[in-house]
Structures are given as structure tokens and as C-alpha cells.
Design a protein around this motif. Structure first.
Motif, mmCIF file in Angstrom:
data_model
loop_
_atom_site.group_PDB
_atom_site.id
_atom_site.type_symbol
_atom_site.label_atom_id
_atom_site.label_comp_id
_atom_site.label_asym_id
_atom_site.label_seq_id
_atom_site.Cartn_x
_atom_site.Cartn_y
_atom_site.Cartn_z
ATOM 1 N N PRO A 159 -1.355 -6.585 -7.156
ATOM 2 C CA PRO A 159 -1.892 -6.544 -5.785
ATOM 3 C C PRO A 159 -0.923 -5.964 -4.752
ATOM 4 O O PRO A 159 -1.365 -5.452 -3.720
ATOM 5 N N LEU A 160 0.375 -6.012 -5.061
ATOM 6 C CA LEU A 160 1.362 -5.458 -4.117
ATOM 7 C C LEU A 160 1.185 -3.959 -3.912
ATOM 8 O O LEU A 160 1.451 -3.422 -2.844
ATOM 9 N N ARG A 161 0.705 -3.289 -4.975
ATOM 10 C CA ARG A 161 0.486 -1.840 -4.897
ATOM 11 C C ARG A 161 -0.439 -1.480 -3.736
ATOM 12 O O ARG A 161 -0.299 -0.440 -3.121
ATOM 13 N N TYR A 162 -1.410 -2.361 -3.466
ATOM 14 C CA TYR A 162 -2.461 -2.030 -2.490
ATOM 15 C C TYR A 162 -2.245 -2.687 -1.131
ATOM 16 O O TYR A 162 -2.956 -2.390 -0.180
ATOM 17 N N LEU A 163 -1.232 -3.549 -1.044
ATOM 18 C CA LEU A 163 -0.883 -4.165 0.242
ATOM 19 C C LEU A 163 0.053 -3.248 1.022
ATOM 20 O O LEU A 163 -0.079 -3.072 2.235
ATOM 21 N N LYS A 164 0.956 -2.637 0.298
ATOM 22 C CA LYS A 164 2.023 -1.822 0.903
ATOM 23 C C LYS A 164 1.504 -0.773 1.902
ATOM 24 O O LYS A 164 2.051 -0.649 3.007
ATOM 25 N N PRO A 165 0.436 -0.005 1.577
ATOM 26 C CA PRO A 165 -0.016 1.022 2.519
ATOM 27 C C PRO A 165 -0.435 0.474 3.875
ATOM 28 O O PRO A 165 -0.490 1.226 4.848
ATOM 29 N N MET A 202 3.482 5.329 -6.618
ATOM 30 C CA MET A 202 2.600 4.939 -5.525
ATOM 31 C C MET A 202 3.445 4.581 -4.303
ATOM 32 O O MET A 202 4.665 4.593 -4.370
ATOM 33 N N GLU A 203 2.743 4.210 -3.216
ATOM 34 C CA GLU A 203 3.477 3.933 -1.978
ATOM 35 C C GLU A 203 4.479 2.784 -2.111
ATOM 36 O O GLU A 203 5.497 2.751 -1.427
ATOM 37 N N ILE A 204 4.171 1.862 -2.987
ATOM 38 C CA ILE A 204 5.062 0.702 -3.178
ATOM 39 C C ILE A 204 6.436 1.121 -3.728
ATOM 40 O O ILE A 204 7.446 0.486 -3.477
ATOM 41 N N GLU A 205 6.438 2.253 -4.473
ATOM 42 C CA GLU A 205 7.674 2.823 -5.029
ATOM 43 C C GLU A 205 8.537 1.777 -5.723
ATOM 44 O O GLU A 205 9.734 1.646 -5.444
#
Ligand code: FE2
Length: 270
Positions: A159-165, A202-205
């Protein structure tokens, strides 16, 4: 520089999100000097019929077995599955797995009962309790762990992948009680944890999970880590696997794991 590169999370065009044929994925892996890949096409139990996953998995396994012969002298090719939302239909999930001779099964959670698809959540909406979203996700992930029909638990930090943006944060330490329970049960059940490198693109890098959770798994006695790129096209196969191996070594692991015929093979981090 590591020479024994294995990518245990790869999607072909038999996954809804996959773009390339298994043969071209294997060809890309050979070009990159990778030793082995596991084709882990998606199967989501909450939409098994709509997405015709029965057929997709059959085609995925046919393609992987064919590729195994074609690339026999150059690349180890195994056939697996990313079993998503097995807790939505635990018995059927076991049946589906039993129908194919899989080498490897990833357990995975993309959608939860309370908030739906984690990729679709609008974190900008007023009043959304982000802590509750994350706690709910990890509590439901415990159900996946307890289902226990998989070999390795995929992308723990999903879920962190999609929170970061959204530029928002969550206090993950506040749900360490749930993480501890996940680790304890994985270890008690003899299951592996996946180090997923997909987040680095991804943005989370970042790797999912981060070293904190790899260490937590290790501290509870966990020894089996599979490494996967989560690639949906050939160009991303094997991406950041070397770096993942470095990370494992820095956390204190001496081996990583690759599965064949549902059996863990421990490969030294040389
Ligand atoms: Fe996934």
C-alpha cells in the motif's frame, strides 16, 4: 557483482497487467545474464470468473514449460502464480493451485474488504483515516498468512506504493504489533518473505519491504527470502536484484531462496 541472479516475480501477457510473451521475457533474461526466472502470473480469487483466471493460469503454465525446454541450456524457467486475495475464497484458491504443478506460489493482497483496491484509494479525500486504511490492510494480510497455501508472501509494503504520490505519510510503527504477528506466523508456517524491487521503479523509490521488516522477519527466525522484480515487461526483468542481494547481506542474511516444485532452494549470497 553477483553472478547467481534469480528473479522470482515476473508477469507475462497471461496476467492482465503483463505485456510480453513468456518467450520474449526469457530471451530478455538471457540477454541480461540472469540465471533463473519464475513466471508468476496473476490469479485474483475475488474476480476469478470475470477475468477467466482458470484459462490464464493454464496458458501461463503451458508457456513456462515450453520456455523451459527452449531455453534449457541458458536459463532456469519455473512456473508459478501470484495468488491474490486467497482469503476471498480459501478453498477454491487451494483447488486452483492443486490443478497445476506449480513450482512456486506467491501470496498477495491488493484489495481489502473495507477499502477496496489499494491502488485506487484517493488519499486526498477529506476525513480518510490513513492509519485505519493501513491497519485494515495488514490485519487482512494476516488472513492471507493464515490461509497458508503459498510459499512466499509478496510485496509486504504494497500500500505504500500508492500513498507516496499523494505526499501523505503513515505511522507504520504504530502497527508493528500486526507486523510482528505476520512475521511470527510466517516463520512458524515455514514460509518465505519476498523482497520486491518493483517499488524502486515507482514514486516510492524503495524496496518493499524495507530493511526494518526484513530484519524483523530474521529476528523471529525467518531465513527464506525470495527476490522479485514484479516486472510486467522484458526490460524490467532482473531490475535491482543485485541491489536487493546487497540489502539482504547488509541485514545479515547469508542466503536467498528460489523455489522449484514448491521446495525452497537456498542459494548463497556470493
Ligand atoms: Fe502484486
Amino acid at each position: 557483482m553477483y553472478i547467481n541472479l534469480f528473479d522470482s516475480h515476473v508477469h507475462s501477457d497471461n496476467s492482465p497487467e503483463g505485456e510480453d510473451l513468456t518467450m520474449s521475457l526469457c530471451s530478455a533474461a538471457v540477454d541480461k545474464g540472469i540465471s533463473g526466472i519464475c513466471i508468476t502470473d496473476t490469479c485474483a480469487m475475488d474476480e476469478f470468473e470475470e477475468q477467466r483466471y482458470g484459462k490464464r493460469l493454464m496458458y501461463s503454465c503451458f508457456a513456462a514449460r515450453k520456455a523451459r525446454d527452449v531455453f534449457a541450456q541458458q536459463l532456469i524457467v519455473t512456473n508459478g502464480v501470484e495468488m491474490c486475495q486467497p482469503q476471498a475464497n480459501p478453498e477454491r484458491a487451494r483447488e486452483v493451485i492443486g490443478k497445476q504443478r506449480f513450482d512456486f506460489v506467491l501470496g498477495s493482497l491488493h484489495k481489502i474488504r473495507k477499502y477496496g483496491d489499494m491502488q485506487q484509494i484517493d488519499y486526498a479525500q477529506p476525513g480518510l483515516d490513513i492509519q485505519d486504511v493501513f491497519r485494515s490492510y495488514y490485519e487482512e494480510l494476516l488472513e492471507v498468512v493464515d490461509w497458508n497455501g503459498f510459499d512466499s508472501l509478496a510485496h509486504l509494503g504494497y500500500p505504500l506504493r500508492y500513498l507516496k504520490p499523494y505526499g501523505k505519510t503513515v505511522d507504520l510503527a504504530a502497527i508493528d504489533d500486526v507486523f510482528a504477528e505476520i512475521m511470527k506466523r510466517l516463520v512458524a508456517n515455514g514460509r518465505a518473505l519476498e523482497l520486491n524491487t518493483g517499488g524502486l521503479r515507482m514514486e516510492i523509490e524503495a524496496f518493499t519491504p524495507s530493511n526494518k521488516y526484513l530484519k524483523m522477519y530474521k529476528d523471529y527466525g525467518g531465513e527464506m527470502i525470495t527476490i522479485g522484480s514484479d516486472s510486467v515487461r522484458g526490460e524490467h526483468i532482473g531490475c535491482d536484484i543485485q541491489e536487493g542481494m546487497e540489502l539482504l547481506k547488509s541485514v545479515g542474511f547469508k542466503y536467498f531462496t528460489f523455489y522449484k516444485e514448491r521446495q525452497p532452494i537456498m542459494l548463497r549470497l556470493l
